[in-house]
Motif scaffolding. Structure first.
Motif, PDB file in Angstrom:
ATOM      1  N   HIS A 197       4.587  -6.560  -4.881  1.00 17.73           N
ATOM      2  CA  HIS A 197       4.121  -6.042  -3.598  1.00 17.73           C
ATOM      3  C   HIS A 197       3.575  -4.612  -3.760  1.00 17.73           C
ATOM      4  O   HIS A 197       2.496  -4.280  -3.262  1.00 17.73           O
ATOM      5  CB  HIS A 197       5.276  -6.071  -2.597  1.00 17.73           C
ATOM      6  N   GLU A 198       4.310  -3.781  -4.475  1.00 15.66           N
ATOM      7  CA  GLU A 198       3.884  -2.392  -4.642  1.00 15.66           C
ATOM      8  C   GLU A 198       2.658  -2.311  -5.556  1.00 15.66           C
ATOM      9  O   GLU A 198       1.761  -1.498  -5.322  1.00 15.66           O
ATOM     10  CB  GLU A 198       5.041  -1.531  -5.177  1.00 15.66           C
ATOM     11  N   HIS A 210      -0.248  -2.987  -3.465  1.00 12.52           N
ATOM     12  CA  HIS A 210      -0.654  -1.796  -2.707  1.00 12.52           C
ATOM     13  C   HIS A 210      -1.509  -0.882  -3.577  1.00 12.52           C
ATOM     14  O   HIS A 210      -2.517  -0.346  -3.126  1.00 12.52           O
ATOM     15  CB  HIS A 210       0.571  -1.005  -2.248  1.00 12.52           C
ATOM     16  N   LYS A 243       6.780   0.874   3.451  1.00 11.97           N
ATOM     17  CA  LYS A 243       7.307  -0.314   4.111  1.00 11.97           C
ATOM     18  C   LYS A 243       7.121  -1.543   3.241  1.00 11.97           C
ATOM     19  O   LYS A 243       6.040  -1.804   2.759  1.00 11.97           O
ATOM     20  CB  LYS A 243       6.613  -0.514   5.445  1.00 11.97           C
ATOM     21  N   THR A 244       8.169  -2.283   3.098  1.00 12.55           N
ATOM     22  CA  THR A 244       8.087  -3.497   2.327  1.00 12.55           C
ATOM     23  C   THR A 244       8.406  -4.655   3.255  1.00 12.55           C
ATOM     24  O   THR A 244       9.488  -4.718   3.813  1.00 12.55           O
ATOM     25  CB  THR A 244       9.084  -3.457   1.155  1.00 12.55           C
ATOM     26  N   GLU A 262       0.198  -4.606   5.125  1.00  7.52           N
ATOM     27  CA  GLU A 262       1.350  -5.261   4.494  1.00  7.52           C
ATOM     28  C   GLU A 262       1.052  -6.724   4.171  1.00  7.52           C
ATOM     29  O   GLU A 262       1.426  -7.231   3.115  1.00  7.52           O
ATOM     30  CB  GLU A 262       2.589  -5.153   5.399  1.00  7.52           C
TER      31      GLU A 262
END
Ligand SMILES: [Zn+2]
Length: 212
Positions: free
Chosen positions: A112-113, A116, A135-136, A153
């Motif tokens: 996820h990061e 980003h 925010k995850t 997100e």
């Protein structure tokens, strides 16, 4: 800021993921399906991974720091928040993830990061929003402040999923292993083990593509 945000459709997201994986190791998408070495890919891109307690609970799993910045973390020993200086291009994973030994959630945080970083660094680098991606979207209590935040997100989730469960490899594994399992749950379990992801993440991936 919103005018700078680009939103990609699924085929573009899949292509971005393929490019990243191919650049790391062309065999990843050609060989027998296996767990994507997401932490090695992060390192190969020159990103730094650090572990800190981001909060005094495990509410936030990860944070991407785009430019050198002061970041608030929780000092577990002294039981208070403090600021630390973090270099640009750093992914901070919540140390609770190490404590709990939840590898699936840790890998989710990494993908996820990383997503980003790939998608949003041009927006956040050099802006006042650096280090803002705190925010995850993993927990239900994750509250996002605006539609733009939610869209950002969602895009990170889409790319993260495509990175860690490339659809061509998922289909290959499903037809080789998953489909022959005795039940839907057994198929999910077997597939989650191959890709080293959580059962829930795999269930969603298979269901989205009508494989279960
Ligand atoms: Zn996020």
């Amino acid at each position: 800021m919103n005018s700078d945000i680009r939103f990609y459709r699924q085929p573009v997201i899949d292509m971005l993921a393929r490019n990243v994986l191919n650049e790391y190791d062309r065999c990843l998408l050609l060989s027998k399906p296996k767990a994507i070495p997401i932490d090695d890919i992060i390192e190969s891109l020159g990103l730094i991974v650090e572990y800190h307690y981001l909060r005094n609970s495990d509410r936030i799993c990860g944070e991407t720091v785009f430019d050198a910045a002061e970041v608030i973390v929780y000092d577990m020993a002294k039981r208070r928040y403090k600021t630390i200086i973090v270099k640009g291009g750093t992914i901070i994973a919540d140390a609770h993830l190490l404590d709990s030994g939840n590898e699936g959630r840790l890998r989710f945080t990494f993908e996820h990061e990383l997503a980003h970083w790939i998608l949003h660094k041009s927006i956040f680098c050099g802006s006042q929003y650096s280090a803002a991606m705190t925010k995850t979207a993993i927990s239900e209590d994750c509250k996002l402040s605006s539609e733009a935040d939610r869209a950002i997100e969602r895009q990170a989730d889409m790319l993260g999923t495509a990175l860690i469960m490339p659809i061509t490899q998922v289909k290959k594994a499903y037809y080789a292993v998953g489909r022959s399992q005795s039940s839907k749950q057994a198929a999910i379990d077997a597939m989650a083990e191959i890709f080293n992801v959580s059962r829930e993440a795999m269930r969603i991936r298979l269901s989205t593509h009508n494989l279960i």
